[in-house]
Design an enzyme around this catalytic site. Structure first.
Site, PDB file in Angstrom:
ATOM      1  N   LYS A 168       0.847  -1.209   0.000  1.00  0.00           N
ATOM      2  CA  LYS A 168       0.000   0.000   0.000  1.00  0.00           C
ATOM      3  C   LYS A 168       0.874   1.248   0.000  1.00  0.00           C
ATOM      4  O   LYS A 168       0.606   2.216  -0.720  1.00  0.00           O
ATOM      5  CB  LYS A 168      -0.952  -0.018   1.210  1.00  0.00           C
ATOM      6  CG  LYS A 168      -2.061  -1.061   1.049  1.00  0.00           C
ATOM      7  CD  LYS A 168      -2.898  -1.306   2.292  1.00  0.00           C
ATOM      8  CE  LYS A 168      -3.842  -2.476   2.037  1.00  0.00           C
ATOM      9  NZ  LYS A 168      -4.672  -2.852   3.189  1.00  0.00           N
ATOM     10  N   GLN A 219      -5.021  -1.573   9.239  1.00  0.00           N
ATOM     11  CA  GLN A 219      -4.873  -2.915   8.662  1.00  0.00           C
ATOM     12  C   GLN A 219      -5.515  -3.948   9.592  1.00  0.00           C
ATOM     13  O   GLN A 219      -5.258  -3.962  10.790  1.00  0.00           O
ATOM     14  CB  GLN A 219      -3.379  -3.218   8.423  1.00  0.00           C
ATOM     15  CG  GLN A 219      -3.104  -4.499   7.677  1.00  0.00           C
ATOM     16  CD  GLN A 219      -3.639  -4.519   6.233  1.00  0.00           C
ATOM     17  OE1 GLN A 219      -3.762  -3.478   5.593  1.00  0.00           O
ATOM     18  NE2 GLN A 219      -3.982  -5.672   5.743  1.00  0.00           N
ATOM     19  N   ASP A 251     -11.214   2.519   3.287  1.00  0.00           N
ATOM     20  CA  ASP A 251     -11.454   1.078   3.187  1.00  0.00           C
ATOM     21  C   ASP A 251     -12.938   0.764   2.947  1.00  0.00           C
ATOM     22  O   ASP A 251     -13.286  -0.344   2.554  1.00  0.00           O
ATOM     23  CB  ASP A 251     -11.039   0.384   4.497  1.00  0.00           C
ATOM     24  CG  ASP A 251      -9.742  -0.399   4.370  1.00  0.00           C
ATOM     25  OD1 ASP A 251      -9.438  -0.858   3.252  1.00  0.00           O
ATOM     26  OD2 ASP A 251      -9.041  -0.543   5.391  1.00  0.00           O
TER      27      ASP A 251
HETATM   28  N1  GUN Z   1      -6.944  -7.044   5.760  1.00  0.00           N
HETATM   29  C1  GUN Z   1      -7.186  -7.820   4.668  1.00  0.00           C
HETATM   30  N2  GUN Z   1      -7.700  -7.073   3.675  1.00  0.00           N
HETATM   31  C2  GUN Z   1      -7.789  -5.814   4.141  1.00  0.00           C
HETATM   32  C3  GUN Z   1      -8.234  -4.591   3.553  1.00  0.00           C
HETATM   33  O1  GUN Z   1      -8.674  -4.502   2.414  1.00  0.00           O
HETATM   34  N3  GUN Z   1      -8.150  -3.503   4.373  1.00  0.00           N
HETATM   35  C4  GUN Z   1      -7.681  -3.571   5.642  1.00  0.00           C
HETATM   36  N4  GUN Z   1      -7.663  -2.453   6.362  1.00  0.00           N
HETATM   37  N5  GUN Z   1      -7.271  -4.683   6.209  1.00  0.00           N
HETATM   38  C5  GUN Z   1      -7.319  -5.793   5.448  1.00  0.00           C
END
Ligand code: GUN
Length: 281
Positions: free
Chosen positions: A52, A96, A119
């Protein structure tokens, strides 16, 4: 052989479009910054968070990383999110998941200001999606819509079966396909005669979390198959929820793993960050 839906190429295309848009926004004096919070050091999460940050750098979005100890308390995390909510220079806040067991994930998600919820996990964002109002949409399902559209696959009027009902993928995916005027069925672990239900699909979207579970017995001849799963097989190679080699010969289009849905999630996260900055300027 089927059309191989190339998520790597489509995500690169989206990131390149965003990069141009970000350059223009910067000329107008709009700054872009994503706060990325990771609690603990789950290795998979560290890889995702690293990717990211890399994508942010590529598109031209600043990223501010918070790598917090596993022992961080719920109160400390909530306090940080509230501070980031207040900061005018932060457009997006990403926590996350999963979080350590002593932290209430729902409470954390609800603390994020919906205007920075890139998100799309906040109940307000999910509710807005449900009733067709503007708001951030969960990145993986939003990415699948882009993947279908940019691969020339018609959605309106099609029978779509989504296997899986998670808050992050299955549920928002179903709502998005409905918004695109598909006829949508949501199937799950308690669905009776899953093979027959799945075989109704013109577009079959699989997010079950079981390696290679979906064989050609689940797939109508000529269907489009979208595989959200990512697993490592016995040889440490990546595979999806779909048995690709078995299914590919009977479908009209399919996403590979890796290189299908995976790269789209981050592209859409970048898109949400840019949208957030554009809306809150
Ligand atoms: N953990 C697995 N996929 C995601 C996601 O798309 N966003 C976040 N914040 N955590 C995750």
């Amino acid at each position: 052989m089927p059309q191989i839906i190339d998520g790597k190429a489509v995500s690169a295309q989206i990131k390149d479009e965003l990069k141009v848009r970000v350059e223009e926004m910067k000329k107008e004096g709009i700054s872009l910054c994503l706060a990325v919070i990771q609690v603990g050091n789950d290795p998979a999460s560290s890889v995702y968070v690293g990717n990211k940050k890399k994508a942010c750098a590529y598109v031209g979005i600043k990223s501010e990383a918070y790598e917090l100890e596993e022992s961080t308390t719920e109160e400390e995390l909530i306090k940080l999110i509230k501070e980031l909510n207040e900061r005018k220079d932060i457009n997006g806040i990403l926590v996350q998941l999963p979080l350590p067991k002593h932290i209430n994930e729902d409470l954390v998600i609800r603390t994020i200001d919906p205007s920075k919820d890139v998100d799309g996990f906040h109940p307000q964002s999910v509710g807005a999606l449900c009733i067709g109002q503007p708001g951030f949409v969960s990145c993986t399902p939003a990415g699948i819509i882009q993947l279908l559209k940019r691969s020339g696959i018609e959605i309106a009027g099609k029978e779509c079966v989504v296997i899986g009902r998670s808050n992050i993928v299955g549920k928002p995916m179903s709502l998005l396909m409905l918004r695109e005027n598909a006829t949508v069925t949501i199937a799950h672990s308690k669905t009776v005669n899953l093979k027959e239900v799945a075989k109704r699909a013109d577009i079959l979207i699989v997010a079950v979390g079981k390696p290679k579970m979906i064989t050609r017995e689940y797939v109508k001849e000529g269907a489009v198959v979208i595989d959200v799963g990512v697993h490592r097989n016995e040889n440490n190679k990546l595979c999806g929820d779909v048995d690709y080699d078995d299914v590919a010969p009977v479908c009209s289009a399919i996403t590979p793993v890796p290189g299908g849905v995976g790269p789209m999630t981050i592209a859409m996260l970048m898109n949400n960050c840019v949208e957030s900055a554009a809306l809150n300027r």
